[in-house]
Design a protein around this motif. Structure first.
Motif, PDB file in Angstrom:
ATOM      1  N   ARG A 121       0.861  -1.186   0.000  1.00  0.00           N
ATOM      2  CA  ARG A 121       0.000   0.000   0.000  1.00  0.00           C
ATOM      3  C   ARG A 121       0.893   1.230   0.000  1.00  0.00           C
TER       4      ARG A 121
ATOM      5  N   GLU B 280       1.517   5.140   1.029  1.00  0.00           N
ATOM      6  CA  GLU B 280       1.138   6.153   2.003  1.00  0.00           C
ATOM      7  C   GLU B 280       1.975   7.404   1.795  1.00  0.00           C
TER       8      GLU B 280
ATOM      9  N   SER C 177       4.363  10.321   2.579  1.00  0.00           N
ATOM     10  CA  SER C 177       5.523  10.325   3.460  1.00  0.00           C
ATOM     11  C   SER C 177       6.154  11.706   3.443  1.00  0.00           C
TER      12      SER C 177
ATOM     13  N   VAL D 214       6.569   8.893  -1.104  1.00  0.00           N
ATOM     14  CA  VAL D 214       5.670   7.811  -0.720  1.00  0.00           C
ATOM     15  C   VAL D 214       6.413   6.754   0.082  1.00  0.00           C
ATOM     16  N   ASP D 215       5.734   6.211   1.079  1.00  0.00           N
ATOM     17  CA  ASP D 215       6.191   5.002   1.747  1.00  0.00           C
ATOM     18  C   ASP D 215       5.391   3.823   1.207  1.00  0.00           C
TER      19      ASP D 215
ATOM     20  N   THR E 179      -5.605  -1.300   4.352  1.00  0.00           N
ATOM     21  CA  THR E 179      -5.298  -0.142   5.179  1.00  0.00           C
ATOM     22  C   THR E 179      -5.249  -0.453   6.669  1.00  0.00           C
TER      23      THR E 179
ATOM     24  N   ARG F 191      -1.621   1.308  -4.630  1.00  0.00           N
ATOM     25  CA  ARG F 191      -0.732   0.197  -4.290  1.00  0.00           C
ATOM     26  C   ARG F 191       0.237  -0.110  -5.419  1.00  0.00           C
TER      27      ARG F 191
END
Length: 274
Positions: free
Chosen positions: A32, A34, A36, A149-150, A190, A203
């Motif tokens: 996924r 996220e 960052s 992004v992480d 999530t 993703r």
């Protein structure tokens, strides 16, 4: 990532206990995405880093393609239970920049263009190119907002599994009030409860959903061996907050090409609107 035991418990809590074992079988590992503050392994949007000799790719009429993302697979976190194709891709130590014609052809599925270079090679961050008016000005996407992004290991469900198909029939009974599969899919991704509204979960990797499957098999001139949507996998899919265009953005690649680090048959396109 939830454990298989936790997935079984969650399925039971959502009224899918009779399908729990099959839903566990249908689990596929993904990342996924996220937002960052300092992520540098995956970067969505903005402008790419180009090494000496590289040029920003253009379409046949000479218009610069839209830069989608830059990533370094070998620097991603370990992905438990990754299949052979995904594991092979994660061994790629190069820097990959992804582009597609979302400016002149925002309504079409188009060929992906990938620039691949040694991650250690000196590079310069490119400037956003100028473009003439788009043929589809109202829907053209010339640039995505830059987002570090992480990438976090998570689960997705393989929609081709019989247990997922059975759970889908429950969802379709009254999707506004009773959608346990949708809720399960969201929590697998999530670990949080489903929020109101349609969502495409951002993703890397994993199985195609229905919209992506339709994109993969309708591309003109597709290789006969790829006419079955099961031959494809997600490389990248983006929804909010990374991509606000209705339908979301899909980057798809033949599973056989993923481990070989081959991108010449990959596709990009937006999902259907409405």
């Amino acid at each position: 990532m939830l454990t298989q035991s936790e997935v079984r418990t969650l399925a039971d809590d959502l009224g899918l206990g009779h399908l729990a074992e099959g839903l566990v079988e249908a689990l596929r590992p993904v990342y996924r995405l996220e937002l960052s503050s300092d992520g540098d392994v995956v970067r969505i949007g903005g402008t790419p880093d180009l090494v000496e000799g590289e040029q920003w790719p253009c379409n046949p009429r000479g218009v610069a393609l839209t830069f989608i993302a830059q990533l370094e697979p070998s620097r991603l976190p370990t992905l438990p239970a990754a299949d052979t194709s995904a594991a092979g891709w994660l061994g790629d130590r190069r820097c990959i920049r992804l582009f597609a014609d979302l400016y002149d052809r925002p309504l079409d599925t188009t060929a992906l263009v990938a620039l691949v270079a040694d991650a250690a090679a000196p590079c310069v961050n490119a400037a956003q190119p100028t473009r003439p008016p788009s043929l589809f000005e109202e829907r053209a996407v010339g640039a995505l907002d830059q987002c570090p992004v992480d990438a976090v290991p998570a689960w997705a469900l393989d929609g081709s599994h019989p247990a997922v198909a059975a759970a889908e029939r429950i969802d379709h009974g009254d999707m506004l009030r009773d959608a346990p599969l949708l809720e399960l899919s969201h929590r697998l991704h999530t670990t949080q409860e489903l929020l109101p509204g349609w969502q495409l979960l951002p993703r890397l990797l994993g199985p195609l959903d229905e919209e992506a499957a339709e994109l993969s098999i309708t591309f003109p001139g597709i290789d006969p061996e790829l006419e079955d949507a099961r031959a494809w996998t997600v490389l990248l899919q983006l929804g909010e907050p990374f991509f606000s265009y209705p339908g979301g953005l899909y980057v798809l690649i033949p599973s056989a090409d993923l481990a070989e680090h081959r991108y010449d048959r990959a596709l990009a396109g937006c999902g259907p609107v409405g």
